[in-house]
Motif scaffolding. Structure first.
Motif, PDB file in Angstrom:
ATOM      1  N   UNK A   1       9.185 -32.097 -21.947  1.00 15.89           N
ATOM      2  CA  UNK A   1       8.534 -31.732 -22.189  1.00 15.89           C
ATOM      3  C   UNK A   1       7.860 -31.174 -23.083  1.00 15.89           C
ATOM      4  N   UNK A   2       8.730 -31.215 -24.245  1.00 16.09           N
ATOM      5  CA  UNK A   2       8.550 -30.975 -25.943  1.00 16.09           C
ATOM      6  C   UNK A   2       7.086 -31.657 -26.251  1.00 16.09           C
ATOM      7  N   UNK A   3       6.952 -33.127 -26.468  1.00 18.64           N
ATOM      8  CA  UNK A   3       6.368 -34.293 -26.416  1.00 18.64           C
ATOM      9  C   UNK A   3       4.724 -33.872 -25.649  1.00 18.64           C
ATOM     10  N   UNK A   4       4.876 -33.671 -24.728  1.00 17.20           N
ATOM     11  CA  UNK A   4       3.577 -33.728 -23.337  1.00 17.20           C
ATOM     12  C   UNK A   4       2.378 -32.190 -24.787  1.00 17.20           C
ATOM     13  N   UNK A   5       3.994 -30.741 -24.500  1.00 14.00           N
ATOM     14  CA  UNK A   5       2.979 -29.752 -25.046  1.00 14.00           C
ATOM     15  C   UNK A   5       2.868 -29.899 -26.876  1.00 14.00           C
ATOM     16  N   UNK A   6       3.318 -30.844 -26.985  1.00 14.19           N
ATOM     17  CA  UNK A   6       2.830 -30.974 -28.742  1.00 14.19           C
ATOM     18  C   UNK A   6       1.009 -31.154 -28.718  1.00 14.19           C
ATOM     19  N   UNK A   7       0.997 -32.385 -27.479  1.00 14.51           N
ATOM     20  CA  UNK A   7       0.028 -33.289 -27.056  1.00 14.51           C
ATOM     21  C   UNK A   7      -1.241 -32.246 -27.067  1.00 14.51           C
ATOM     22  N   UNK A   8      -0.858 -31.979 -25.389  1.00 10.48           N
ATOM     23  CA  UNK A   8      -2.021 -31.210 -25.562  1.00 10.48           C
ATOM     24  C   UNK A   8      -1.989 -29.886 -26.461  1.00 10.48           C
ATOM     25  N   UNK A   9      -1.349 -29.438 -27.292  1.00  7.86           N
ATOM     26  CA  UNK A   9      -1.979 -28.240 -28.585  1.00  7.86           C
ATOM     27  C   UNK A   9      -2.677 -29.488 -29.171  1.00  7.86           C
ATOM     28  N   UNK A  10      -2.377 -30.616 -29.660  1.00  8.11           N
ATOM     29  CA  UNK A  10      -3.406 -31.070 -30.570  1.00  8.11           C
ATOM     30  C   UNK A  10      -4.381 -31.531 -30.050  1.00  8.11           C
ATOM     31  N   UNK A  11      -4.607 -31.644 -28.918  1.00  7.57           N
ATOM     32  CA  UNK A  11      -6.019 -31.785 -27.675  1.00  7.57           C
ATOM     33  C   UNK A  11      -6.883 -30.384 -27.951  1.00  7.57           C
ATOM     34  N   UNK A  12      -5.514 -29.151 -27.448  1.00  3.88           N
ATOM     35  CA  UNK A  12      -6.526 -27.997 -27.383  1.00  3.88           C
ATOM     36  C   UNK A  12      -7.452 -27.433 -29.067  1.00  3.88           C
ATOM     37  N   UNK A  13      -6.752 -27.480 -30.360  1.00  7.06           N
ATOM     38  CA  UNK A  13      -7.133 -27.733 -31.617  1.00  7.06           C
ATOM     39  C   UNK A  13      -8.640 -28.948 -31.720  1.00  7.06           C
ATOM     40  N   UNK A  14      -8.011 -29.742 -31.797  1.00  7.43           N
ATOM     41  CA  UNK A  14      -9.112 -31.059 -31.347  1.00  7.43           C
ATOM     42  C   UNK A  14     -10.770 -30.635 -30.734  1.00  7.43           C
ATOM     43  N   UNK A  15     -10.293 -29.910 -29.786  1.00  2.92           N
ATOM     44  CA  UNK A  15     -11.094 -29.688 -28.883  1.00  2.92           C
ATOM     45  C   UNK A  15     -11.794 -27.832 -29.197  1.00  2.92           C
ATOM     46  N   UNK A  16     -10.917 -27.217 -29.817  1.00  8.62           N
ATOM     47  CA  UNK A  16     -11.044 -26.059 -30.115  1.00  8.62           C
ATOM     48  C   UNK A  16     -11.555 -24.750 -29.263  1.00  8.62           C
ATOM     49  N   UNK A  17     -10.079 -25.083 -28.565  1.00 10.29           N
ATOM     50  CA  UNK A  17      -9.920 -24.278 -26.958  1.00 10.29           C
ATOM     51  C   UNK A  17      -9.722 -22.923 -27.858  1.00 10.29           C
ATOM     52  N   UNK A  18      -8.394 -22.818 -29.073  1.00  9.13           N
ATOM     53  CA  UNK A  18      -8.759 -21.637 -29.002  1.00  9.13           C
ATOM     54  C   UNK A  18     -10.058 -20.849 -30.603  1.00  9.13           C
ATOM     55  N   UNK A  19     -11.301 -21.612 -30.664  1.00 10.99           N
ATOM     56  CA  UNK A  19     -11.968 -21.048 -31.196  1.00 10.99           C
ATOM     57  C   UNK A  19     -13.107 -21.349 -30.092  1.00 10.99           C
ATOM     58  N   UNK A  20     -13.392 -21.417 -28.999  1.00 15.11           N
ATOM     59  CA  UNK A  20     -13.916 -21.407 -28.081  1.00 15.11           C
ATOM     60  C   UNK A  20     -13.547 -20.250 -27.362  1.00 15.11           C
ATOM     61  N   UNK A  21     -12.320 -20.050 -26.871  1.00 13.11           N
ATOM     62  CA  UNK A  21     -11.901 -18.862 -25.780  1.00 13.11           C
ATOM     63  C   UNK A  21     -12.688 -17.332 -26.987  1.00 13.11           C
ATOM     64  N   UNK A  22     -11.944 -17.568 -27.962  1.00 12.04           N
ATOM     65  CA  UNK A  22     -12.342 -16.600 -28.493  1.00 12.04           C
ATOM     66  C   UNK A  22     -14.208 -16.055 -29.000  1.00 12.04           C
ATOM     67  N   UNK A  23     -15.021 -17.088 -29.128  1.00 12.47           N
ATOM     68  CA  UNK A  23     -16.544 -16.448 -28.656  1.00 12.47           C
ATOM     69  C   UNK A  23     -16.548 -16.572 -27.611  1.00 12.47           C
ATOM     70  N   UNK A  24     -16.100 -16.647 -26.555  1.00 13.87           N
ATOM     71  CA  UNK A  24     -16.350 -17.022 -24.533  1.00 13.87           C
ATOM     72  C   UNK A  24     -15.920 -15.272 -25.003  1.00 13.87           C
ATOM     73  N   UNK A  25     -15.051 -14.704 -25.255  1.00 10.25           N
ATOM     74  CA  UNK A  25     -14.202 -13.445 -25.527  1.00 10.25           C
ATOM     75  C   UNK A  25     -15.367 -12.636 -26.164  1.00 10.25           C
ATOM     76  N   UNK A  26     -15.421 -12.497 -27.103  1.00  9.66           N
ATOM     77  CA  UNK A  26     -16.151 -11.822 -27.500  1.00  9.66           C
ATOM     78  C   UNK A  26     -18.041 -11.962 -27.147  1.00  9.66           C
TER      79      UNK A  26
END
Length: 277
Positions: free
Chosen positions: A111-136
């Motif tokens: 499960x390390x492999x899919x976790x890494x890929x999912x993390x990369x996709x999340x960064x590419x789609x800017x999930x952290x930034x969008x979640x932060x903006x949404x929360x703010x």
């Protein structure tokens, strides 16, 4: 072995081994009690005395050890399917615990492999930034007492670009995660079967060979069995949840139903893998 025969035989299998199923259920119940006791001890450790932390450690260690035991036993059930043995294996504390540890390691590695890929996709789609903006924006608009009293009002006050970016990034990441988890769950099941067959962690972690096992069995057959297992478990759990919601005391049935389904799924994967064992 034919697909429907695998499903039918696997579903009946627990009824032929009620003594082993009963022991398994008791072990799960004990793990639950130990975990509850550990959580309760944490409360007393914080409220009264740090001495309770020793009890916390003991209870959680015991629950972890028993967790390894039942995980290893599940591999044993899978092996009984590979060997086409109608009898479920007996509980072998030492070997089951060791096998359980190996299986946990295999789960982590696969499960390390899919976790890494999912993390990369999340960064590419800017999930952290969008979640932060949404929360703010939610936090800013929640300052309005009227809006705060109405969650719909708060969400409606979030800007359309923010809502669109947030929804898109989450949706893309969730879809990728869903597909990867399914694919690697199948790979992991092959790795688990290799562990059951050989007892070797190295064989279980031989991901390329585990993947090659799928066409050896038959891609269509593996997918069909995977889907049938998923559907059967989902339907039974849905029925159980519905009954529990209507008649709360029936929720206790999960103590029996969940272990039964664990026996069923492990046995089915073992019978499936027996084609190339």
């Amino acid at each position: 072995m034919e697909i429907l025969d695998i499903i039918k035989e696997s579903f009946i299998f627990p009824t032929k081994n009620l003594d082993k199923l009963a022991i398994y259920i008791v072990l799960l119940f004990v793990i639950g009690l130990l975990s509850f006791g550990g959580a309760l001890s944490i409360y007393y450790a914080v409220q009264e005395s740090s001495v309770y932390m020793i009890l916390v450690a003991i209870l959680f260690i015991m629950s972890i050890v028993l967790g390894f035991l039942i995980t290893g036993y599940q591999v044993g059930i899978l092996k009984s399917g590979i060997d086409m043995d109608d009898e479920a294996p007996g509980f072998d504390w030492k070997n089951d615990i060791i096998t359980g540890i190996k299986m946990v390691i295999a789960n982590i590695v696969y499960m390390i492999i899919p976790a890494i890929i999912i993390g990369i996709v999340a960064l590419i789609t800017n999930v952290p930034g969008n979640v932060l903006q949404f929360s703010q924006e939610i936090a800013a608009n929640s300052a309005n007492v009227t809006a705060a009293a109405n969650s719909t009002g708060v969400l409606a006050s979030v800007s359309e670009p923010t809502m669109a970016a947030f929804g898109t990034s989450i949706a893309i990441t969730a879809m990728v995660a869903f597909v990867l988890i399914i694919i690697f769950s199948i790979f992991l099941s092959m790795g688990e079967a290799r562990l059951a067959k050989t007892g070797s962690l190295g064989e279980a972690l031989n991901i390329p060979e585990a993947i090659r096992d799928i066409p050896r069995i038959g891609v269509g057959k593996v997918i069909a069995v995977f889907i049938l297992i998923f559907v059967i478990i989902a339907v039974i759990q849905a029925i159980l949840n519905t009954l529990s919601a209507a008649i709360p005391p029936l929720a206790i049935l999960s103590i029996i139903v969940t272990p039964y389904l664990t026996f069923f799924s492990s046995r089915a994967w073992g019978l499936l893998y027996s084609d190339i064992a």
